[in-house]
Design an enzyme around this catalytic site. Structure first.
Site, PDB file in Angstrom:
ATOM      1  N   CYS A   1       1.487   2.354  18.470  1.00  0.00           N
ATOM      2  CA  CYS A   1       0.107   2.795  18.251  1.00  0.00           C
ATOM      3  C   CYS A   1      -0.737   2.509  19.493  1.00  0.00           C
ATOM      4  CB  CYS A   1      -0.474   2.112  17.019  1.00  0.00           C
ATOM      5  SG  CYS A   1      -2.143   2.646  16.629  1.00  0.00           S
TER       6      CYS A   1
ATOM      7  N   CYS B   1       0.228  -0.789   8.626  1.00  0.00           N
ATOM      8  CA  CYS B   1      -0.925  -0.175   7.966  1.00  0.00           C
ATOM      9  C   CYS B   1      -0.566   1.061   7.157  1.00  0.00           C
ATOM     10  CB  CYS B   1      -2.032   0.130   8.969  1.00  0.00           C
ATOM     11  SG  CYS B   1      -1.678   1.517  10.062  1.00  0.00           S
TER      12      CYS B   1
END
Lengths: 362, 393
Positions: free
Chosen positions: A105, A201
């Site tokens: 990410c 997440c």
């Protein structure tokens, strides 16, 4: 970079990025807050207040921006996140490796997609709440460990190129987490006591294996010892990680009665190989492609430094070299249970030299 | 309620500043006590003003006072009409809803809900590239399914591109089928006459015409007794229970009356500004285009596509330059969504996310449009390089 800059503060809705944005304002920069929407359906990935993908998080980020007094926008990065992080996560597991999605990410979203867009829109840099320190030596910016060893995130930032580090500002590197929370309180940021985000997440339940099974199916395969003898069965090799001890459900004991660990995963044959703890020992790590956070080492020259192979792992004394394609670490002492797919990060004291995704271990 | 003078506000279709008569009415009411449903003289005196307000709004909308049912928002009124008319039709075995492909979410989403939860069948009538309803397609749908159609709902003037729909023709084709129209954007801005159009139901809202937020109305023909969504004290023909928002309603009436008085003059002024904006912006960005025809449309709404750009970036950069406009609808988390309205008139997904809506109102000037024209080219260029979209020629 110095003086007054135009910067994008990436605001997750958590305490760290809120304080980082506030500090950037105080440093005299013109700051615009941006929350990244990483899911096309914000409720899909996680419900609750711990992640970075929910409606609550975007609300928290907006309110923090209000308190700090900066403009605030939402940027839709769902497509990029899915392609660069979620798909990569799945394909890595499918290939028998254990990926680190937070690292991807940072690499593909926060300091690639966001930084590129920010620069195109006329901004100079991206501010985040990561715990790391950048130092400028002779005009070159380097990436270094944060002062708080518990929170140091230089490991997950070691995928940033020198250019990306140049466009990054980490205002929290010099502060310990407790003080960041106190500062948030003092600044009137109500996220001051928001719990830290853990887990992944986009895996809402925290049940990684279950999430993978839903997407990759659960094909029964053999669990074998190093001689190839079948000891049991599993429901999908990709749900295992090298070094894993629990969840094997083996009924055949070893001759000495010692525990067994996952030694390797062979995705093509859907086989999990197990063995003793000693068999997990790794002395040499090979990774690719290398990413240099600062100066590129001389070709084939052997350097001394430290290798880190887990987000909050110990720095391991090592010799390392770059052969033109691979980053190779010869560890002074063996490390146990190292999964391919994780990142090998090389440090020179506190400075991050570079990183590579572990492709082979010996 | 003035617009911040340091900001150039081109988002009047989202909401527009309150007009002075509405501010005066609202502030006067805030000093008064009384529940308009109370039987004593204090209550009656508020009720008297409220009923006068209802009559003013009826006059402005071309309906009878009894037809006006006050609600909290336009969305509430749309939901009430759509669910109510569906349940009414379903009792008689009619489970088909006819609508267009470019309704507001407040119409589209309750229809989708009825489809998913109540077994409704939905027929969506397409719209042309210029943003007009395909009347022959509507005719065909009515001819084929007429006896099974619970109601038809077609927006009067589209909120994103401003094009006005031929509601009189829709009603003619519908025959006995009830027709609802969301007139939130058109009421008070262009001719809208409920009775002349022959509608069964329509939605109007205060804050789009210079009234306060939080008050709207469903106009529902007397005698059409639909199921309420809210049950309670039985106000508003037992169709919308809840204590009357007298200050809001009375200020709504003041705004509506004011809009009717100034409609013609305002129309001329705003249309002139709109065509000035189109000329200036298209001169600055020659490959940009206007979506939907601009003649038979709302005076102040214009939607422009800037090929290759990204409206998230456009909005941010214009906002930084002190200019407010809109990208269309966003989800609850604030994420921009490709506009279904622009998709309905034939734009690609990439083109929809390269589009901005500018909506003009009384506060706007030619100088403000000059300011927009002076920055738009560089804003579009920056946004293009940030978006990195492929543009087909």
């Amino acid at each position: 970079m110095s003086g007054k800059l135009k910067v994008i503060a990436a605001m997750s809705g958590g305490v760290d990025s809120a304080v980082a944005a506030a500090r950037a304002v105080e440093a005299g920069h013109e700051v615009i807050g941006v929350h990244l929407a990483l899911s096309s359906n914000p409720q899909k990935y996680r419900s609750g207040a711990r992640g970075c993908c929910t409606v609550e998080d975007s609300h928290d980020a907006r309110r923090a921006a209000d308190v700090i007094g900066i403009p605030f926008y939402i940027w839709d990065m769902a497509e990029q996140f899915h392609a660069g992080v979620v798909e990569n996560f799945l394909s890595e597991y499918q290939s028998g490796r254990t990926p680190n999605p937070c690292l991807r990410c940072n690499e593909k979203i926060k300091f690639e997609a966001v930084l590129v867009r920010a620069k195109a829109l006329g901004f100079d840099a991206v501010v985040t709440g990561h715990y790391a320190i950048t130092k400028e030596v002779n005009g070159v910016k380097t990436l270094n460990r944060a002062v708080d060893p518990e929170k140091d995130q230089s490991y997950v930032l070691a995928v940033l190129t020198a250019d990306q580090i140049n466009g990054a500002i980490f205002p929290l590197g010099d502060t310990v987490k407790d003080d960041v929370r106190k500062e948030a309180q003092a600044r009137g940021l109500f996220v001051a006591n928001k719990p830290d985000s853990h887990d992944i997440c986009f895996v809402p339940s925290g049940d990684n294996a279950g999430w993978l099974r839903e997407r990759l199916g659960s094909e029964v395969g053999p669990i074998v010892d190093q001689s190839g003898k079948e000891l049991g069965q599993h429901n999908g090799a990709y749900t295992f990680t090298i070094g894993q001890r629990r969840g094997l459900n083996l009924t055949v004991p070893t001759p000495k009665g010692e525990p067994r660990y996952v030694l390797s995963i062979e995705p093509k044959t859907n086989t999990v190989v197990v063995g003793t703890h000693e068999a997990l020992a790794v002395n040499k790590i090979v990774g690719q492609p290398p990413i240099w956070c600062g100066p590129v080492p001389d070709l084939n020259k052997v350097y001394k430094g430290f290798a880190q192979v887990r987000a909050h792992g110990e720095p391991l004394p090592t010799k390392y070299q770059f052969d033109g394609t691979h980053l190779i670490a010869d560890l002074d002492q063996p490390v146990f249970g190292l999964a391919t797919g994780q990142a090998l990060v090389i440090y020179e004291d506190d400075r991050v030299v570079g990183s590579a995704t572990i492709s082979e271990t010996f | 309620m003035a617009v911040d003078s340091s900001q150039i506000y081109f988002d009047h279709a989202a909401t527009t500043p309150m007009v002075q008569p509405a501010i005066d009415a609202l502030t006067a009411q805030l000093l008064k006590t009384g529940n308009a449903s109370s039987l004593h003289s204090t209550g009656r005196s508020i009720r008297k003003e409220l009923e006068e307000a209802r009559e003013s709004i009826a006059k402005a909308a071309g309906c009878s006072a009894i037809d006006v049912i006050f609600t909290g928002t336009g969305t509430e009124a749309d939901n009430l009409a759509i669910k109510g008319l569906y349940w009414l039709g379903a009792k008689a075995g009619k489970n088909i809803i006819i609508t267009s492909t470019f309704e507001h979410h407040a119409v589209m989403d309750p229809i989708k809900w009825l489809q998913e939860h109540e077994g409704a069948t939905v027929i969506e009538i397409p719209v042309s590239k210029t943003g007009s309803l395909d009347l022959p397609a509507l005719q065909a749908a009515v001819t084929q399914h007429g006896a099974k159609v619970a109601f038809i709902s077609i927006i009067h003037a589209n909120n994103e591109i401003g094009t006005v729909q031929p509601i009189d023709q829709v009603v003619k084709i519908a025959g006995d089928i009830p027709v609802h129209s969301d007139a939130v954007q058109s009421f008070g801005k262009i001719d809208f006459n409920f009775n002349q159009l022959g509608l069964t139901a329509a939605t109007i809202s205060a804050h789009k015409v210079g009234g306060p937020l939080g008050v709207a109305a469903l106009i529902l023909k007397k005698g059409v007794n639909i199921e309420p969504v809210l049950h309670g004290g039985g106000q508003e023909r037992d169709i919308r229970s809840g204590t009357f928002n007298a200050p809001g309603i009375i200020a709504f009436a003041a705004a509506a009356s004011n809009a009717m008085i100034h409609m013609q003059a305002r129309d001329a002024k705003i249309r002139k500004l709109k065509s000035f904006l189109i000329t200036k912006v298209l001169a600055a960005v020659p490959d940009a285009w206007v979506n939907g025809q601009s003649e038979n449309s709302l005076p102040g709404v214009v939607n422009i596509t800037f090929p290759g750009s990204d409206n998230e970036g456009l909005l941010l950069l214009l906002d930084m330059a002190g200019i407010a406009c809109s990208t269309g609808s966003a989800c609850s988390a604030g994420v921009h969504r490709p506009s279904h309205v622009l998709m309905a008139i034939g734009l690609t997904e990439d083109e929809t996310t390269s589009s901005l809506r500018f909506s003009l109102g009384d506060s706007n000037t030619e100088e403000e449009i000059d300011k927009l024209a002076s920055v738009i080219a560089s804003v579009v260029e920056k946004s293009k390089s940030a978006a990195n979209k492929k543009v087909s020629n």
